[in-house]
Motif scaffolding. Structure first.
Motif, PDB file in Angstrom:
ATOM      1  N   ASP A 162       0.809  -1.227   0.000  1.00  0.00           N
ATOM      2  CA  ASP A 162       0.000   0.000   0.000  1.00  0.00           C
ATOM      3  C   ASP A 162       0.833   1.263   0.000  1.00  0.00           C
ATOM      4  O   ASP A 162       0.515   2.239  -0.660  1.00  0.00           O
ATOM      5  CB  ASP A 162      -0.889   0.005   1.249  1.00  0.00           C
ATOM      6  N   ASP A 165       4.210   0.890   4.476  1.00  0.00           N
ATOM      7  CA  ASP A 165       4.049  -0.397   5.176  1.00  0.00           C
ATOM      8  C   ASP A 165       3.886  -1.520   4.143  1.00  0.00           C
ATOM      9  O   ASP A 165       3.815  -1.279   2.946  1.00  0.00           O
ATOM     10  CB  ASP A 165       2.864  -0.349   6.153  1.00  0.00           C
ATOM     11  N   GLY A 323      -3.412   0.082   9.056  1.00  0.00           N
ATOM     12  CA  GLY A 323      -4.289   1.082   8.434  1.00  0.00           C
ATOM     13  C   GLY A 323      -5.745   0.638   8.421  1.00  0.00           C
ATOM     14  O   GLY A 323      -6.047  -0.513   8.111  1.00  0.00           O
ATOM     15  N   TRP A 366      -9.400   8.388  -1.201  1.00  0.00           N
ATOM     16  CA  TRP A 366      -9.771   6.986  -0.963  1.00  0.00           C
ATOM     17  C   TRP A 366     -11.165   6.861  -0.358  1.00  0.00           C
ATOM     18  O   TRP A 366     -11.846   5.865  -0.564  1.00  0.00           O
ATOM     19  CB  TRP A 366      -8.723   6.265  -0.097  1.00  0.00           C
ATOM     20  N   TRP A 428      -3.753  14.811   5.529  1.00  0.00           N
ATOM     21  CA  TRP A 428      -2.788  13.702   5.427  1.00  0.00           C
ATOM     22  C   TRP A 428      -2.744  13.278   3.945  1.00  0.00           C
ATOM     23  O   TRP A 428      -3.782  12.909   3.385  1.00  0.00           O
ATOM     24  CB  TRP A 428      -3.281  12.555   6.305  1.00  0.00           C
ATOM     25  N   GLU A 538       5.363   9.890   4.243  1.00  0.00           N
ATOM     26  CA  GLU A 538       5.183   8.514   3.754  1.00  0.00           C
ATOM     27  C   GLU A 538       4.899   8.566   2.236  1.00  0.00           C
ATOM     28  O   GLU A 538       4.560   9.607   1.699  1.00  0.00           O
ATOM     29  CB  GLU A 538       4.026   7.826   4.494  1.00  0.00           C
TER      30      GLU A 538
HETATM   31  O1  9MR Z   1      -4.049   8.103   3.555  1.00  0.00           O
HETATM   32  C1  9MR Z   1      -4.645   7.734   4.800  1.00  0.00           C
HETATM   33  C2  9MR Z   1      -5.149   8.982   5.494  1.00  0.00           C
HETATM   34  O2  9MR Z   1      -6.169   9.579   4.743  1.00  0.00           O
HETATM   35  C3  9MR Z   1      -5.622   8.640   6.885  1.00  0.00           C
HETATM   36  O3  9MR Z   1      -5.959   9.837   7.561  1.00  0.00           O
HETATM   37  C4  9MR Z   1      -4.538   7.888   7.631  1.00  0.00           C
HETATM   38  C5  9MR Z   1      -4.932   7.492   9.043  1.00  0.00           C
HETATM   39  O4  9MR Z   1      -5.945   6.559   9.043  1.00  0.00           O
HETATM   40  O5  9MR Z   1      -4.174   6.725   6.920  1.00  0.00           O
HETATM   41  C6  9MR Z   1      -3.644   6.990   5.655  1.00  0.00           C
HETATM   42  O6  9MR Z   1      -3.345   5.800   5.013  1.00  0.00           O
HETATM   43  C7  9MR Z   1      -2.289   5.021   5.542  1.00  0.00           C
HETATM   44  C8  9MR Z   1      -2.860   3.639   5.821  1.00  0.00           C
HETATM   45  O7  9MR Z   1      -3.772   3.721   6.863  1.00  0.00           O
HETATM   46  C9  9MR Z   1      -1.785   2.610   6.096  1.00  0.00           C
HETATM   47  N1  9MR Z   1      -0.769   2.618   5.085  1.00  0.00           N
HETATM   48  C10 9MR Z   1      -0.153   3.935   4.900  1.00  0.00           C
HETATM   49  C11 9MR Z   1      -1.195   4.926   4.485  1.00  0.00           C
HETATM   50  C12 9MR Z   1      -0.574   6.281   4.149  1.00  0.00           C
HETATM   51  O8  9MR Z   1      -0.094   6.944   5.270  1.00  0.00           O
END
Ligand code: 9MR
Length: 560
Positions: A162, A165, A323, A366, A428, A538
Motif C-alpha cells: 500500500d 508499510d 491502516g 480513498w 494527510w 510517507e
Molecule cells: O491516507 C490515509 C489517510 O487519509 C488517513 O488519515 C490515515 C490514518 O488513518 O491513513 C492513511 O493511510 C495510511 C494507511 O492507513 C496505512 N498505510 C499507509 C497509508 C498512508 O499513510
C-alpha cells in the motif's frame, strides 16, 4: 532578510516544457530588484527581469515576489540569480522535461510489488528479494465464514504494498488502480507506446495495463468465492519493523472482515478493468466482469457492513493495528460501482442506481470516490446509450465550475498554485490533493479545449516539484532538493542506496498525527523529511497514481 544560496528561489526543480508558464518565487521584505537568467554552465545573462509582488503573503506571513521568465523557450539547463545574493537550483527547458518523471511515477508501482523478486534488469540497483509470498494467509476470526473458518488459509499473493508499510488494503488499492486505469482510458494511444522496463514489457499489453494487472490479480483473490464479498484488507496484526526487508519479514498475515466499502470499490475497479482488457483477452475481461457483478450483488444484500477496527478488536483476537481505511459513508462507493458497471455492461439497472447521484464536484480521495465514476461517464460519453444527457451535462458543468473556481482563486495566492487556495487541502496526503486537482484540470481542458486549464494543471505540478512553502520537490529522486528519508520500509531496508525513485511523499499536514519534530506548524510548511514522519513523509500508491496521471497526461496532451 533574503534566504541565500539555492533556497533563494522557489521553483519547479525539474524545469519546463518550452510553452509552459515559467515562474519562480523569492521571499523578501522588500522588492529584491531584478533577476538574471543564465545557462547553468555560466556565460552572459540571457535575460534580465524585474519582480512583481505576489497578490498575497505566504501563510507564514512572508512577502513573496514573482519572477516570470515565460519568454524563455530555448532548450537548455539554466539557473536564476540575484547578483550578490545567490542563484537557484538548476532547471531545464526541454520538450521532454517530464519524460523520465512520467515513467518513474509508474515504475514506482513495480517497486511496490509484493511476493516477487525484483531483478536488477528492471530494478537496477534497487534489486531485491521478494517477500510476503502470501500463499498461506490466515482467515482472521472477524472474517470467518462457513466455507472458510477462522484459521483456514487462503492464497492471496501479489499486488502492491500500500505505502510505506507492507500491507495490502482493498479500499486504497481500488482508487489507486482505477486512477491508473483511467489514465490509460483517457490516453490510450500515448500509453500504448510508453515503455516502463518491467518484466512484462514487450508483451502485447501496454505496460501500464501490465502493471495494473499485477494488482488486479491480487484483488481477485480477495473476493470470497462462496458469496462474492470482498475482504477489507490483507495485513499483519501490527506494522512490521521500519527497516525490515520484505524477504526478512515473517509476521503472520490475515484476511480480515469483509466490508461493503471494499466490495463496492472492488466492483468498480473490476468493471472498469473488464472493458479495458477486453481487446486483449476476452477471457480475462470476462473474469473481471463476473467478479464485479458478484461483488455488486453481495453489496446490495449487505449494504452497510462497515470496517470498524476498534470494535473488532474488542471482539476478536488478535487485535489489528494497521491502516483502517474505514469509511462510514458509502453512497459514493455505490455510485462509483454503478457507473463503472453501467459503462461496461449497458445494463440500465446500474444506470437507475445512478439517477439520484449528487451533482456537486468532490475531489477524489480513498474515502470519496464518486467522481471516479463521474469522470468515467464523461470519458465514455460517446458510447453511452440510454443515459439522461441533461444529467450528464450538469455533471460536466459542476466539474468546470470547480476548475474555474480553483483557477481563479489560484491567481490570488502567493504561490500561484491551485493547491494553496485553501488550508483545507492540507490533509494527510495533501500532495495527492494537488495531483488530483491536476487531473480535474486535465479533464476540464478535455471538455473545453481551454489551454488555461493545462497551465493550471502545470501550476500544481510546479507546486509539487518545488514552487511551494518548503522548497522541496516532493518526488523522491527528482529535483535538487527532494525527500531523502521517506517513511518507506522498502527504502529504509536498503539504507546504503538513495530512496527508491519516483515516489510522491504525503506532503504538508498540519495535524502532524505522528508527533515527529516539524520545523513549522503553518499548514503548508508542516512537512519534515524524516523517517519518523508517516503523517507527512510517507509514500502511498493512491498518491503516486494521480501523480502518474497528471505528469503523463500533461505530456500526452501537449506533445504531438
Ligand atoms: O491516507 C490515509 C489517510 O487519509 C488517513 O488519515 C490515515 C490514518 O488513518 O491513513 C492513511 O493511510 C495510511 C494507511 O492507513 C496505512 N498505510 C499507509 C497509508 C498512508 O499513510
Amino acid at each position: 532578510q533574503l534566504a541565500s544560496g539555492t533556497a533563494l528561489f522557489r521553483l519547479n526543480q525539474l524545469g519546463y516544457a518550452p510553452e509552459q508558464r515559467k515562474i519562480a518565487l523569492v521571499f523578501a521584505e522588500e522588492n529584491p530588484g531584478y533577476f538574471l537568467l543564465r545557462e547553468h554552465s555560466g556565460g552572459d545573462p540571457i535575460l534580465k527581469g524585474s519582480f512583481t509582488p505576489a497578490p498575497a503573503k505566504s501563510w507564514s506571513g512572508k512577502p513573496v515576489w514573482i519572477a516570470n521568465f515565460s519568454t524563455l523557450k530555448k532548450n537548455g539547463l539554466y539557473r536564476l540569480e540575484i547578483p550578490g545574493r545567490g542563484s537557484s537550483l538548476p532547471f531545464a527547458v526541454n520538450s521532454d522535461v517530464y519524460g523520465k518523471l512520467a515513467r518513474a511515477s509508474l515504475k514506482a508501482f513495480y517497486f511496490q510489488r509484493a511476493s516477487t523478486d525484483l531483478d536488477a534488469q528492471y530494478a537496477g540497483r534497487w534489486a531485491r528479494r521478494g517477500g510476503h509470498a502470501d500463499r498461506e494467509v490466515e482467515i482472521h476470526p472477524s472474517a470467518a465464514g462457513t466455507s472458510r473458518p477462522a484459521g483456514a488459509t487462503v492464497a492471496s499473493p501479489g499486488g502492491w504494498y500500500d505505502a510505506g508499510d507492507y500491507n495490502k488494503y482493498i479500499v486504497n488499492s481500488g482508487i489507486a488502480t482505477a486512477t491508473l486505469l483511467s489514465a490509460y482510458e483517457r490516453y490510450p494511444r500515448y500509453f500504448t507506446r510508453l515503455e516502463l522496463g518491467i518484466p512484462e514489457s514487450g508483451n502485447p499489453l501496454p505496460d501500464i495495463l501490465d502493471e495494473a494487472r499485477y494488482n488486479l490479480r491480487w484483488m481477485l483473490t480477495m473476493q470470497d468465492p462462496a458469496d462474492g464479498g470482498v475482504y477489507h484488507k490483507l495485513t499483519t496484526a501490527r506494522f512490521e519493523g521500519m527497516t525490515v526487508a520484505p524477504a526478512d519479514a515473517g509476521g503472520r498475515r490475515y484476511l480480515v472482515q469483509k466490508s461493503t466499502a471494499a466490495t463496492l470499490d472492488f466492483a468498480a475497479v473490476m468493471a472498469q478493468a473488464a472493458r479495458l482488457y477486453s481487446p486483449f483477452s476476452a477471457e480475462e475481461a470476462d473474469k473481471y466482469l463476473r467478479a464485479a457483478e458478484r461483488a455488486w450483488t453481495w453489496a446490495a444484500q449487505n449494504p452497510g457492513i462497515l470496517y470498524r477496527q476498534e470494535a473488532l478488536n474488542r471482539k476478536y483476537d488478535p487485535d489489528i493495528h494497521t491502516g483502517a481505511y474505514s469509511d462510514e459513508y458509502l453512497e459514493d462507493e455505490r455510485l462509483w460501482a454503478a457507473a463503472e458497471l453501467f459503462i461496461s455492461t449497458g445494463n440500465t439497472a446500474y444506470r437507475d442506481a445512478l439517477q439520484n447521484a449528487p451533482i456537486d464536484y468532490q475531489l477524489p480521495s480513498w474515502s470519496q470516490v464518486q467522481w471516479l465514476g463521474h469522470y468515467s461517464l464523461i470519458r465514455r460519453e460517446q458510447e453511452l446509450k440510454h443515459l439522461d444527457l441533461a444529467w450528464l451535462t450538469e455533471i460536466k458543468r459542476s466539474l468546470l465550475k470547480e476548475a474555474e473556481r480553483l483557477r481563479h482563486q489560484s491567481a490570488q495566492t502567493a504561490y500561484q498554485a491551485p493547491m494553496v487556495t485553501s488550508k483545507t487541502h492540507f490533509v494527510w496526503g495533501s500532495n495527492s490533493v494537488a495531483a488530483n486537482q491536476g487531473i480535474l484540470f486535465l479533464e476540464a481542458y478535455h471538455l473545453t479545449g481551454d489551454v488555461g486549464f493545462l497551465h493550471s494543471a502545470a501550476d500544481n505540478l510546479d507546486y509539487l516539484l518545488g514552487r511551494n512553502a518548503t522548497g522541496y520537490s516532493y518526488v523522491t529522486g527528482f529535483g535538487g532538493k527532494s525527500p531523502q528519508h521517506p517513511h518507506h520500509r522498502l527504502a529504509a531496508a536498503q539504507p546504503a542506496l538513495p530512496p527508491l525513485p519516483g515516489f510522491l511523499v504525503g506532503g504538508p499536514n498540519p495535524a502532524q498525527q505522528d508527533n515527529c519534530d516539524y520545523p513549522s506548524d503553518v499548514a503548508d510548511e508542516s512537512y519534515t523529511d524524516t523517517l519518523c514522519s508517516y503523517a507527512s513523509n510517507e509514500i502511498a500508491i493512491n498518491w503516486n497514481a494521480p501523480l502518474a496521471y497528471l505528469v503523463n497526461g500533461l505530456i500526452a496532451t501537449t506533445s504531438k
